[in-house]
Design a protein around this motif. Structure first.
Motif, mmCIF file in Angstrom:
data_model
loop_
_atom_site.group_PDB
_atom_site.id
_atom_site.type_symbol
_atom_site.label_atom_id
_atom_site.label_comp_id
_atom_site.label_asym_id
_atom_site.label_seq_id
_atom_site.Cartn_x
_atom_site.Cartn_y
_atom_site.Cartn_z
ATOM 1 N N UNK A 213 85.044 40.683 3.645
ATOM 2 C CA UNK A 213 85.595 39.600 4.591
ATOM 3 C C UNK A 213 85.691 38.360 3.710
ATOM 4 N N UNK A 214 84.543 38.138 3.011
ATOM 5 C CA UNK A 214 84.496 36.895 2.249
ATOM 6 C C UNK A 214 85.636 36.732 1.135
ATOM 7 N N UNK A 215 85.665 37.878 0.160
ATOM 8 C CA UNK A 215 86.667 38.148 -0.645
ATOM 9 C C UNK A 215 88.200 37.799 -0.064
ATOM 10 N N UNK A 216 88.361 38.526 0.938
ATOM 11 C CA UNK A 216 89.827 38.531 1.405
ATOM 12 C C UNK A 216 89.828 37.038 2.049
ATOM 13 N N UNK A 217 89.379 36.583 2.732
ATOM 14 C CA UNK A 217 89.575 35.115 3.276
ATOM 15 C C UNK A 217 89.570 34.247 2.204
ATOM 16 N N UNK A 233 77.848 24.820 -0.035
ATOM 17 C CA UNK A 233 77.905 26.299 0.135
ATOM 18 C C UNK A 233 79.286 26.520 0.974
ATOM 19 N N UNK A 234 80.047 27.313 0.529
ATOM 20 C CA UNK A 234 81.352 27.664 1.362
ATOM 21 C C UNK A 234 82.052 28.808 0.798
ATOM 22 N N UNK A 235 82.705 29.462 1.606
ATOM 23 C CA UNK A 235 83.386 30.682 1.160
ATOM 24 C C UNK A 235 84.318 30.719 0.235
ATOM 25 N N UNK A 236 84.910 29.266 -0.145
ATOM 26 C CA UNK A 236 85.686 28.783 -1.063
ATOM 27 C C UNK A 236 84.961 28.634 -2.560
ATOM 28 N N UNK A 237 83.891 28.918 -2.498
ATOM 29 C CA UNK A 237 82.897 28.831 -3.712
ATOM 30 C C UNK A 237 83.597 29.900 -4.597
ATOM 31 N N UNK A 238 83.603 29.757 -6.076
ATOM 32 C CA UNK A 238 83.912 30.620 -6.994
ATOM 33 C C UNK A 238 82.541 31.548 -7.224
ATOM 34 N N UNK A 239 82.805 32.984 -7.505
ATOM 35 C CA UNK A 239 81.595 33.760 -7.595
ATOM 36 C C UNK A 239 81.578 34.502 -8.781
ATOM 37 N N UNK A 240 80.758 35.014 -9.434
ATOM 38 C CA UNK A 240 81.152 35.499 -10.751
ATOM 39 C C UNK A 240 80.475 37.054 -10.606
ATOM 40 N N UNK A 246 77.274 37.796 -2.408
ATOM 41 C CA UNK A 246 76.068 38.050 -1.350
ATOM 42 C C UNK A 246 75.339 36.771 -1.022
ATOM 43 N N UNK A 247 74.913 35.941 -2.055
ATOM 44 C CA UNK A 247 74.266 34.767 -1.903
ATOM 45 C C UNK A 247 74.940 33.579 -1.051
ATOM 46 N N UNK A 248 76.592 33.734 -1.281
ATOM 47 C CA UNK A 248 77.229 32.795 -0.617
ATOM 48 C C UNK A 248 77.544 32.982 0.748
ATOM 49 N N UNK A 249 77.921 31.876 1.476
ATOM 50 C CA UNK A 249 78.314 31.961 3.130
ATOM 51 C C UNK A 249 79.624 32.271 3.189
ATOM 52 N N UNK A 250 79.683 32.918 4.409
ATOM 53 C CA UNK A 250 81.045 33.379 4.740
ATOM 54 C C UNK A 250 81.823 32.008 5.351
ATOM 55 N N UNK A 251 81.205 31.065 5.632
ATOM 56 C CA UNK A 251 81.634 29.879 6.456
ATOM 57 C C UNK A 251 82.500 28.948 5.443
ATOM 58 N N UNK A 283 77.582 43.203 14.515
ATOM 59 C CA UNK A 283 76.289 42.984 14.183
ATOM 60 C C UNK A 283 76.151 42.715 12.820
ATOM 61 N N UNK A 284 76.889 41.262 12.557
ATOM 62 C CA UNK A 284 76.767 40.773 11.228
ATOM 63 C C UNK A 284 75.936 39.381 11.480
ATOM 64 N N UNK A 285 74.909 39.625 11.464
ATOM 65 C CA UNK A 285 73.680 38.519 11.917
ATOM 66 C C UNK A 285 73.917 37.103 11.261
ATOM 67 N N UNK A 286 73.897 37.134 10.067
ATOM 68 C CA UNK A 286 73.529 35.949 9.196
ATOM 69 C C UNK A 286 75.133 35.162 9.517
ATOM 70 N N UNK A 287 76.178 35.753 9.399
ATOM 71 C CA UNK A 287 77.335 35.408 9.706
ATOM 72 C C UNK A 287 77.649 34.667 11.165
ATOM 73 N N UNK A 288 77.080 35.617 11.927
ATOM 74 C CA UNK A 288 76.780 35.074 13.568
ATOM 75 C C UNK A 288 76.280 33.834 13.448
ATOM 76 N N UNK A 289 75.189 33.642 12.869
ATOM 77 C CA UNK A 289 74.214 32.583 13.130
ATOM 78 C C UNK A 289 75.021 31.362 12.623
ATOM 79 N N UNK A 290 75.627 31.616 11.680
ATOM 80 C CA UNK A 290 76.290 30.276 11.007
ATOM 81 C C UNK A 290 77.506 29.611 11.714
#
Length: 299
Positions: A213-217, A233-240, A246-251, A283-290
């Motif tokens: 979900x993070x990568x496709x969005x 912290x944003x889903x548009x952050x670059x990741x290596x 996994x540490x980055x947010x989906x928001x 049941x995506x708890x962390x994502x739900x909380x954000x």
């Protein structure tokens, strides 16, 4: 004759001036209260360490003003559907993930999203395949992008994302790549292979889904003109790496939400509620909380 010459010179002068005249810059809209309210939930990025994207990539911030005045795609009556194109032979769990990605992207971008019929890996010639040093087959991402996906032109397409069953590599000297995109052509391709940690099971289903979900969005966000975010912290952050993903947010942070909303012009509260319900159902708890945190500050 002198009078005619004078008129011709005047016409030419006016024509040249008209051609050189630039359109006035777009007036930047005032920041809506919604974005000011959710800004409180933007988490500041920590200092990058070795291995992090920003440790090796020095990127400049794309401000809202820069985004608003940039050339980027916007939905129209002719182009308003996001498409997913599965590539490979997917098992039942993988098909379920593709179905959920479809559902999620429709909520994330508030645009109709459809999944096309899958195509076989056999479409890729031997010249665009190899065995990795780890012993599994890989497909050349550029071939899928340029020779397969760019040929797809379903009705009302605004963006097209290929999802590959097999691992991808971008060029011979690279080990692998999570995905590749042509933002000009509004097509991209990602692989689910490395998100599965070897094999997709009921136990790692949600972790793999979150990564997908993070990568496709993120990739489709680029197609709408969003650059890598260094604001928060944003889903548009670059990741290596997967660990950084996994540490980055989906928001989307408040600035990137404002950018996307200026492009697609959806109802902000509806989008948050839609996403909150999606995360709760799956049941995506962390994502739900954000999402819940953002909803709480706008009520």
């Amino acid at each position: 004759m002198k009078k005619i010459t004078t008129i011709l010179i005047l016409i030419l002068f006016c024509s040249c001036n008209k051609e050189k005249t630039k359109e006035p810059p777009k007036t930047i809209p005032e920041e809506a209260s919604y974005f000011k309210q959710i800004k409180i939930n933007d988490a500041k990025l920590g200092e990058p360490t070795y291995g992090d994207w920003l440790f090796s990539h020095k990127e400049n911030e794309q401000t809202f003003e820069q985004y608003y005045r940039s050339k980027h795609i916007v939905p129209t009556k002719e182009e308003n559907i996001i498409y997913i194109k599965p590539i490979g032979n997917f098992n039942a769990l993988q098909k379920k993930q593709i179905q959920l990605v479809n559902e999620y992207l429709e909520l994330f971008f508030q645009l109709k999203t459809k999944t096309l019929e899958p195509i076989s890996n056999d479409i890729v010639p031997n010249s665009a395949r190899r065995m990795s040093t780890e012993g599994h087959e890989q497909l050349l991402a550029g071939y899928l992008l340029n020779d397969v996906l760019k040929e797809e032109n379903p009705q009302n397409r605004i963006a097209l994302m290929g999802l590959s069953e097999l691992d991808l590599y971008p060029k011979p000297e690279w080990n692998y790549v999570f995905g590749l995109a042509s933002y000009r052509d509004k097509v991209g391709v990602s692989s689910i292979y490395r998100f599965q940690d070897g094999e997709l099971t009921a136990e790692n289903f949600n972790l793999c889904l979150s990564r997908l979900l993070k990568t496709s969005s993120h990739e489709i966000g680029h197609m709408f003109g969003l650059h890598h975010c260094i604001n928060a912290d944003c889903v548009m952050n670059g990741t290596n790496s997967l660990s950084e993903t996994d540490r980055s947010t989906i928001r989307l942070c408040s600035v990137c939400q404002r950018k996307l909303n200026s492009c697609i012009q959806y109802d902000n509260k509806k989008r948050l509620t839609d996403l909150e319900n999606f995360f709760k159902r799956n049941n995506l708890i962390e994502e739900f909380d954000s999402m819940k945190k953002d909803i709480s500050v706008i009520q």
